[in-house]
Design an enzyme around this catalytic site. Structure first.
Site, PDB file in Angstrom:
ATOM      1  N   LYS A  41      44.740  27.536  31.307  1.00  0.00           N
ATOM      2  CA  LYS A  41      45.360  28.331  32.368  1.00  0.00           C
ATOM      3  C   LYS A  41      45.559  27.395  33.543  1.00  0.00           C
ATOM      4  O   LYS A  41      44.630  26.708  33.967  1.00  0.00           O
ATOM      5  CB  LYS A  41      44.488  29.506  32.774  1.00  0.00           C
ATOM      6  CG  LYS A  41      45.151  30.302  33.907  1.00  0.00           C
ATOM      7  CD  LYS A  41      44.440  31.587  34.214  1.00  0.00           C
ATOM      8  CE  LYS A  41      43.239  31.369  35.091  1.00  0.00           C
ATOM      9  NZ  LYS A  41      42.666  32.637  35.566  1.00  0.00           N
ATOM     10  N   GLY A  73      29.356  35.299  37.456  1.00  0.00           N
ATOM     11  CA  GLY A  73      30.621  35.231  36.690  1.00  0.00           C
ATOM     12  C   GLY A  73      31.561  34.223  37.310  1.00  0.00           C
ATOM     13  O   GLY A  73      32.205  34.491  38.324  1.00  0.00           O
TER      14      GLY A  73
HETATM   15  P1  NAD Z   1      41.780  38.162  48.174  1.00  0.00           P
HETATM   16  O1  NAD Z   1      42.231  37.037  49.007  1.00  0.00           O
HETATM   17  O2  NAD Z   1      42.768  39.190  47.741  1.00  0.00           O
HETATM   18  O3  NAD Z   1      40.587  38.955  48.916  1.00  0.00           O
HETATM   19  C1  NAD Z   1      39.522  38.246  49.501  1.00  0.00           C
HETATM   20  C2  NAD Z   1      38.383  39.192  49.806  1.00  0.00           C
HETATM   21  O4  NAD Z   1      37.292  38.424  50.335  1.00  0.00           O
HETATM   22  C3  NAD Z   1      38.707  40.244  50.865  1.00  0.00           C
HETATM   23  O5  NAD Z   1      37.984  41.407  50.586  1.00  0.00           O
HETATM   24  C4  NAD Z   1      38.182  39.599  52.160  1.00  0.00           C
HETATM   25  O6  NAD Z   1      37.858  40.551  53.155  1.00  0.00           O
HETATM   26  C5  NAD Z   1      36.929  38.930  51.619  1.00  0.00           C
HETATM   27  N1  NAD Z   1      36.471  37.805  52.438  1.00  0.00           N
HETATM   28  C6  NAD Z   1      37.137  36.665  52.705  1.00  0.00           C
HETATM   29  N2  NAD Z   1      36.367  35.840  53.455  1.00  0.00           N
HETATM   30  C7  NAD Z   1      35.199  36.498  53.664  1.00  0.00           C
HETATM   31  C8  NAD Z   1      34.011  36.174  54.368  1.00  0.00           C
HETATM   32  N3  NAD Z   1      33.877  35.020  54.999  1.00  0.00           N
HETATM   33  N4  NAD Z   1      33.010  37.092  54.361  1.00  0.00           N
HETATM   34  C9  NAD Z   1      33.150  38.266  53.716  1.00  0.00           C
HETATM   35  N5  NAD Z   1      34.247  38.631  53.039  1.00  0.00           N
HETATM   36  C10 NAD Z   1      35.261  37.747  53.017  1.00  0.00           C
HETATM   37  O7  NAD Z   1      41.046  37.527  46.919  1.00  0.00           O
HETATM   38  P2  NAD Z   1      40.790  38.180  45.489  1.00  0.00           P
HETATM   39  O8  NAD Z   1      41.942  37.868  44.607  1.00  0.00           O
HETATM   40  O9  NAD Z   1      40.352  39.585  45.617  1.00  0.00           O
HETATM   41  O10 NAD Z   1      39.563  37.274  44.986  1.00  0.00           O
HETATM   42  C11 NAD Z   1      38.280  37.432  45.545  1.00  0.00           C
HETATM   43  C12 NAD Z   1      37.410  36.264  45.111  1.00  0.00           C
HETATM   44  O11 NAD Z   1      37.264  36.303  43.681  1.00  0.00           O
HETATM   45  C13 NAD Z   1      37.996  34.884  45.432  1.00  0.00           C
HETATM   46  O12 NAD Z   1      36.954  34.041  45.879  1.00  0.00           O
HETATM   47  C14 NAD Z   1      38.524  34.406  44.090  1.00  0.00           C
HETATM   48  O13 NAD Z   1      38.593  33.013  44.000  1.00  0.00           O
HETATM   49  C15 NAD Z   1      37.476  34.999  43.167  1.00  0.00           C
HETATM   50  N6  NAD Z   1      37.894  35.133  41.772  1.00  0.00           N
HETATM   51  C16 NAD Z   1      36.943  34.884  40.832  1.00  0.00           C
HETATM   52  C17 NAD Z   1      37.284  34.992  39.491  1.00  0.00           C
HETATM   53  C18 NAD Z   1      36.215  34.758  38.449  1.00  0.00           C
HETATM   54  O14 NAD Z   1      36.532  34.663  37.265  1.00  0.00           O
HETATM   55  N7  NAD Z   1      34.958  34.718  38.823  1.00  0.00           N
HETATM   56  C19 NAD Z   1      38.585  35.324  39.105  1.00  0.00           C
HETATM   57  C20 NAD Z   1      39.507  35.612  40.105  1.00  0.00           C
HETATM   58  C21 NAD Z   1      39.161  35.518  41.440  1.00  0.00           C
END
Ligand code: NAD
Length: 321
Positions: free
Chosen positions: A67, A292
């Site tokens: 990916k 995760g």
């Molecule tokens: P997004 O940008 O749509 O949303 C970000 C979220 O994080 C919002 O709720 C925002 O308020 C919050 N946030 C940002 N900075 C913050 C801080 N300093 N303190 C508290 N809250 C904070 O992102 P998304 O697409 O919803 O992704 C969320 C997270 O999940 C990202 O870090 C992304 O990289 C991660 N992610 C992980 C996986 C996995 O497989 N583990 C897969 C996809 C995304």
């Protein structure tokens, strides 16, 4: 070579399909029949973007590929999701590219499926309150998938900007579940299952707030430097992960391992629980935590399912390549 555009992905895969694919992949990883290659993730010095590759090979399913994609923080202003990704599948016998599959919806579905698998295998059977921290793009997917795993009676949620929680409230209403916006303290006080899905770089959940018997799915930390829970929490709970190598480098465990609160050898692969090699939760009081990190094999597994379904339905574009 087949091309499955982003717009039709949702027609060809369900949450159940994703749960099954991700559970199978975690099991195969623990059985050592499937493995992920080291992740590449780089700040490219343009558009504030993080770009990278996640890849792997599943010897049983013969899923080989990668990916490619990452995070473009200004995309929302352009009407695009901040995460952009595409899955490339290759024929394991010849190396020829066999499919290009839109990876945006699949990323959200496979990530939500991972926390759902963790809840399915590790949360207390009588878990009734689900707490979600975060209200970004992934959060609603997490809510829908995890809500299916237990007989939840209430959803509580926290977000740094509370006004964004309306999206989760709408999903809760759809699911017929009462919804409450709460503080982090209130969330930990009430929740039997906690999902963290933020892009925070500092701990949001202090260790002392997490009650005995809780299952925590830490899903937001997928890069060096991100953090959602207190490192001390990791030292007092049973830590499970999709892949240990990622957990200690780019996952939530990176901080706890670095400061000595958690030892790498104490982290358990969720696949070992799925395979029956580890008992998983052993008491009502135990706190279980799933780190995760998101592995390439999850992407390949769900993409392969979509290709199979789209080909069967006649909707895959067949390109001479
Ligand atoms: P997004 O940008 O749509 O949303 C970000 C979220 O994080 C919002 O709720 C925002 O308020 C919050 N946030 C940002 N900075 C913050 C801080 N300093 N303190 C508290 N809250 C904070 O992102 P998304 O697409 O919803 O992704 C969320 C997270 O999940 C990202 O870090 C992304 O990289 C991660 N992610 C992980 C996986 C996995 O497989 N583990 C897969 C996809 C995304």
């Amino acid at each position: 070579m087949y091309v499955i555009p982003e717009a039709i992905i949702g027609d060809h895969i369900s949450r159940d399909d994703c749960f099954e694919a991700v559970e199978q992949v975690f099991a195969s990883m623990a059985a050592k029949t499937a493995y992920n290659f080291p992740v590449i993730r780089e700040a490219i010095g343009h558009a504030d973007a993080l770009y990278g590759f996640k890849s792997g090979f599943d010897r049983n399913a013969l899923n080989l590929g990668l990916k490619s994609g990452g995070y473009w923080p200004d995309n929302a202003e352009k009407g695009l999701t901040n995460h952009q990704s595409t899955v490339f599948l290759f024929d394991a016998d010849t190396g020829k590219c066999s499919a290009i599959v839109g990876g945006n919806l699949l990323t959200a579905l496979r990530t939500a499926a991972a926390s759902a698998v963790s809840v399915g295998h590790l949360a207390r059977p009588d878990a009734r309150v689900l707490g979600i921290l975060g209200a970004g793009h992934q959060a609603a997917f997490q809510l829908r998938a995890v809500a299916e795993q237990r007989k939840f009676e209430k959803i509580v949620a926290w977000n740094r900007s509370p006004e964004k929680l309306v999206s989760l409230e709408a999903v809760s209403n759809e699911l017929g579940l009462p919804f409450e916006c709460v503080s982090v303290e209130g969330l930990c006080e009430q929740s039997d299952v906690i999902v963290t899905i933020t892009s925070s770089h500092d701990p949001i959940v202090p260790s002392h707030l997490v009650r005995p018997g809780t299952h925590v799915a830490c899903m937001g930390t997928d890069t060096k430097g991100k953090q959602e829970v207190d490192a001390a929490l990791m030292g007092r709970v049973s830590v499970f992960t999709d892949q240990i190598a990622q957990s200690i480098t780019i996952g939530e465990a990176q901080h706890a391992v670095a400061d000595g609160s958690l030892r790498e050898i104490d982290i358990i692969e969720l696949g070992a629980v799925i395979n029956g090699a580890h008992p998983g939760r052993v008491s009502r009081e135990e706190i279980t935590l799933f780190d995760g990190t998101g592995v390439g094999l999850q992407d390949l597994a769900v993409a392969a399912t979509v290709v199979e379904r789209a080909c069967a339905a006649g909707t895959a574009m067949d390109i001479k390549f």
